[in-house]
Design a protein around this motif. Structure first.
Motif, short mmCIF file in Angstrom:
data_model
loop_
_atom_site.label_atom_id
_atom_site.label_comp_id
_atom_site.label_asym_id
_atom_site.label_seq_id
_atom_site.Cartn_x
_atom_site.Cartn_y
_atom_site.Cartn_z
N LEU A 294 0.12 -7.29 -4.89
CA LEU A 294 1.27 -8.14 -4.42
C LEU A 294 1.78 -7.44 -3.29
O LEU A 294 2.81 -8.06 -2.85
CB LEU A 294 1.98 -8.69 -5.69
N TRP A 295 1.65 -6.21 -2.74
CA TRP A 295 2.35 -5.33 -2.07
C TRP A 295 1.77 -5.34 -0.68
O TRP A 295 0.27 -5.62 -0.46
CB TRP A 295 2.80 -4.08 -2.54
N HIS A 296 2.26 -4.90 0.23
CA HIS A 296 1.94 -4.62 1.54
C HIS A 296 2.45 -3.10 1.89
O HIS A 296 3.34 -2.92 1.67
CB HIS A 296 2.35 -5.70 2.74
N SER A 297 1.55 -2.81 3.10
CA SER A 297 1.72 -1.54 3.49
C SER A 297 2.81 -1.68 4.83
O SER A 297 2.89 -2.74 5.29
CB SER A 297 0.60 -0.70 4.06
N HIS A 298 3.58 -0.56 5.23
CA HIS A 298 4.73 -0.69 6.34
C HIS A 298 4.11 0.18 7.54
O HIS A 298 4.81 0.09 8.55
CB HIS A 298 5.75 -0.32 5.92
N ALA A 299 3.04 1.07 7.48
CA ALA A 299 2.65 1.90 8.71
C ALA A 299 2.58 1.23 10.17
O ALA A 299 3.02 1.70 10.92
CB ALA A 299 1.43 2.72 8.23
N TYR A 300 1.51 0.00 9.99
CA TYR A 300 1.59 -0.44 11.37
C TYR A 300 2.85 -1.03 11.70
O TYR A 300 3.04 -1.11 12.83
CB TYR A 300 0.41 -1.48 11.11
N GLU A 301 3.40 -1.77 10.91
CA GLU A 301 4.74 -2.27 11.33
C GLU A 301 5.73 -1.53 12.00
O GLU A 301 6.31 -1.75 12.97
CB GLU A 301 5.36 -3.03 9.85
N VAL A 302 5.78 -0.39 11.26
CA VAL A 302 6.57 0.81 11.98
C VAL A 302 6.20 1.36 13.20
O VAL A 302 6.92 1.21 14.33
CB VAL A 302 6.81 1.83 10.92
N LYS B 151 9.91 7.64 9.84
CA LYS B 151 8.92 8.28 9.43
C LYS B 151 8.91 8.31 7.64
O LYS B 151 7.74 8.05 7.23
CB LYS B 151 8.94 9.81 9.72
N ASN B 152 9.83 7.95 7.14
CA ASN B 152 9.85 7.64 5.74
C ASN B 152 9.39 6.24 5.40
O ASN B 152 8.39 6.02 4.56
CB ASN B 152 11.32 7.83 4.88
N LEU B 153 9.60 5.38 6.10
CA LEU B 153 9.20 3.73 5.94
C LEU B 153 7.77 3.79 6.20
O LEU B 153 7.10 2.72 5.63
CB LEU B 153 10.08 3.04 6.91
N ALA B 154 7.28 4.44 7.18
CA ALA B 154 5.89 4.23 7.35
C ALA B 154 4.83 4.69 6.37
O ALA B 154 3.76 4.25 6.07
CB ALA B 154 5.63 5.33 8.60
N LYS B 155 5.60 5.27 5.33
CA LYS B 155 4.81 5.61 4.15
C LYS B 155 4.95 4.99 2.99
O LYS B 155 4.57 5.08 1.90
CB LYS B 155 4.96 7.26 3.67
N THR B 156 5.88 3.64 3.02
CA THR B 156 6.23 2.90 2.12
C THR B 156 5.27 1.40 1.81
O THR B 156 4.69 1.37 2.85
CB THR B 156 7.72 2.44 2.05
N GLU C 174 4.35 9.87 17.72
CA GLU C 174 4.29 11.03 17.02
C GLU C 174 4.76 10.89 15.51
O GLU C 174 4.43 11.88 14.74
CB GLU C 174 5.58 12.10 17.60
N ILE C 175 4.96 9.45 15.04
CA ILE C 175 5.31 9.55 13.80
C ILE C 175 3.84 9.77 12.94
O ILE C 175 2.75 9.03 13.27
CB ILE C 175 5.68 8.01 13.27
N PRO C 176 3.73 10.61 11.91
CA PRO C 176 2.26 10.63 11.33
C PRO C 176 1.89 9.41 10.82
O PRO C 176 2.52 8.82 9.88
CB PRO C 176 2.61 11.82 10.22
N GLU C 177 0.39 9.18 10.96
CA GLU C 177 -0.08 8.32 10.09
C GLU C 177 -0.03 8.60 8.85
O GLU C 177 -0.50 9.73 8.14
CB GLU C 177 -1.73 8.00 10.43
N PRO C 178 0.14 7.82 7.60
CA PRO C 178 -0.09 8.29 6.27
C PRO C 178 -1.51 8.65 5.98
O PRO C 178 -2.54 8.11 6.49
CB PRO C 178 0.05 6.84 5.57
N GLU C 179 -1.67 9.69 5.32
CA GLU C 179 -2.87 10.18 4.90
C GLU C 179 -3.74 9.16 4.32
O GLU C 179 -4.90 9.32 4.25
CB GLU C 179 -2.78 11.49 3.89
N TRP C 180 -3.02 8.50 3.48
CA TRP C 180 -3.94 7.37 2.63
C TRP C 180 -2.93 6.02 2.56
O TRP C 180 -1.94 6.06 2.34
CB TRP C 180 -4.10 8.07 1.27
N ILE C 181 -3.73 4.98 2.92
CA ILE C 181 -2.93 3.69 2.73
C ILE C 181 -3.87 2.95 1.48
O ILE C 181 -5.23 2.81 1.81
CB ILE C 181 -2.80 2.84 4.06
N ASN C 182 -3.56 2.90 0.61
CA ASN C 182 -4.39 2.14 -0.63
C ASN C 182 -4.75 0.68 -0.09
O ASN C 182 -4.05 -0.11 0.12
CB ASN C 182 -3.18 1.90 -1.86
N PRO C 183 -6.15 0.66 -0.23
CA PRO C 183 -6.66 -0.56 0.12
C PRO C 183 -6.35 -1.70 -0.73
O PRO C 183 -6.72 -2.78 -0.50
CB PRO C 183 -8.20 -0.27 0.19
#
Length: 234
Positions: free
Chosen positions: A106-114, A134-139, A199-208
């Protein structure tokens, strides 16, 4: 104290003088601690999980409860008469990994959005909000829309709709004209934002399991059904 009856283009009668006096008294005598903790305004976009051709611009008034959890009241504008259209909860990747798989869908990632410049903090310098970005990109977020104003509903009708975040994939691409209108209203450039966020780091893992539609081409939709009431009566 201005007691001129307020007018509204929304449903319902204008506020009476008596109602305005009550509201003014409440503002002076009561506390609004939960609201006073709201500390951010973010503007972004969302798509309906069951119909991703429908896209909306959203305004999030955000409370950071702690470093791993945020909650947002979501409005359809940032005007004083904005309509409350939903709520979004955001959790860190650490918390998200503790959720059951059925919940994670039911959840979505925010990395691309940020990183793509879609999530913005209007009127705030990028350098000031960069640590938060940078924090939000990992949420991850779970957003329920309770008022479908985009289809012309005058009131919140029907069950809530689950919303998804924009993505680079076909169904998740935000319409360029929506982004252009947003940028013009706040004197922004998405291209400049993207460059500033390289320069905002890509999350090491975005849960599929999040962004469920990307792999399964399926969304989620709530239906209301009658059911027996559970009571303690014999």
């Amino acid at each position: 104290m201005d007691l001129t009856p307020a007018t509204s283009e929304k449903n319902g009668k204008p506020m009476s003088v008596g109602q305005q006096m009550l509201d003014k008294g409440a503002q002076m005598l009561q506390t609004f601690k939960p609201i006073n903790q709201m500390s951010q305004h973010a503007c972004t976009f969302a798509l309906y999980s069951h119909d991703m051709t429908r896209q909306i611009k959203t305004h999030h008034i955000v409370t950071r409860v702690n470093q791993d959890f945020l909650q947002s009241a979501v409005y359809d504008s940032d005007d004083s008469n904005a309509r409350l259209i939903g709520v979004e909860y955001m959790v860190s990747d650490t918390i998200f990994e503790t959720l059951p798989p059925e919940e994670q869908k039911l959840w979505h990632s925010h990395a691309y959005e940020v990183k793509s410049g879609l999530w913005v903090h209007p009127r705030m310098p990028e350098t000031m909000v960069m640590p938060e970005l940078k924090n939000l990109a990992k949420t991850y977020g779970k957003f329920w829309c309770t008022w479908q104003t985009d289809r012309g509903d005058k009131l919140p009708l029907g069950p809530p709709s689950l919303m998804m975040s924009p993505q680079a994939a076909t169904y998740g691409v935000v319409k360029p004209e929506m982004v252009r209108e947003r940028d013009e209203s706040y004197n922004l450039s998405r291209d400049d934002l993207m460059r500033s966020r390289i320069e905002i780091p890509e999350p090491e893992w975005i849960n599929p399991t999040a962004d469920y539609w990307r792999q399964h081409k399926k969304g989620f939709q709530l239906d209301v059904e009658r059911t027996e009431i559970k009571t303690s009566f014999p």
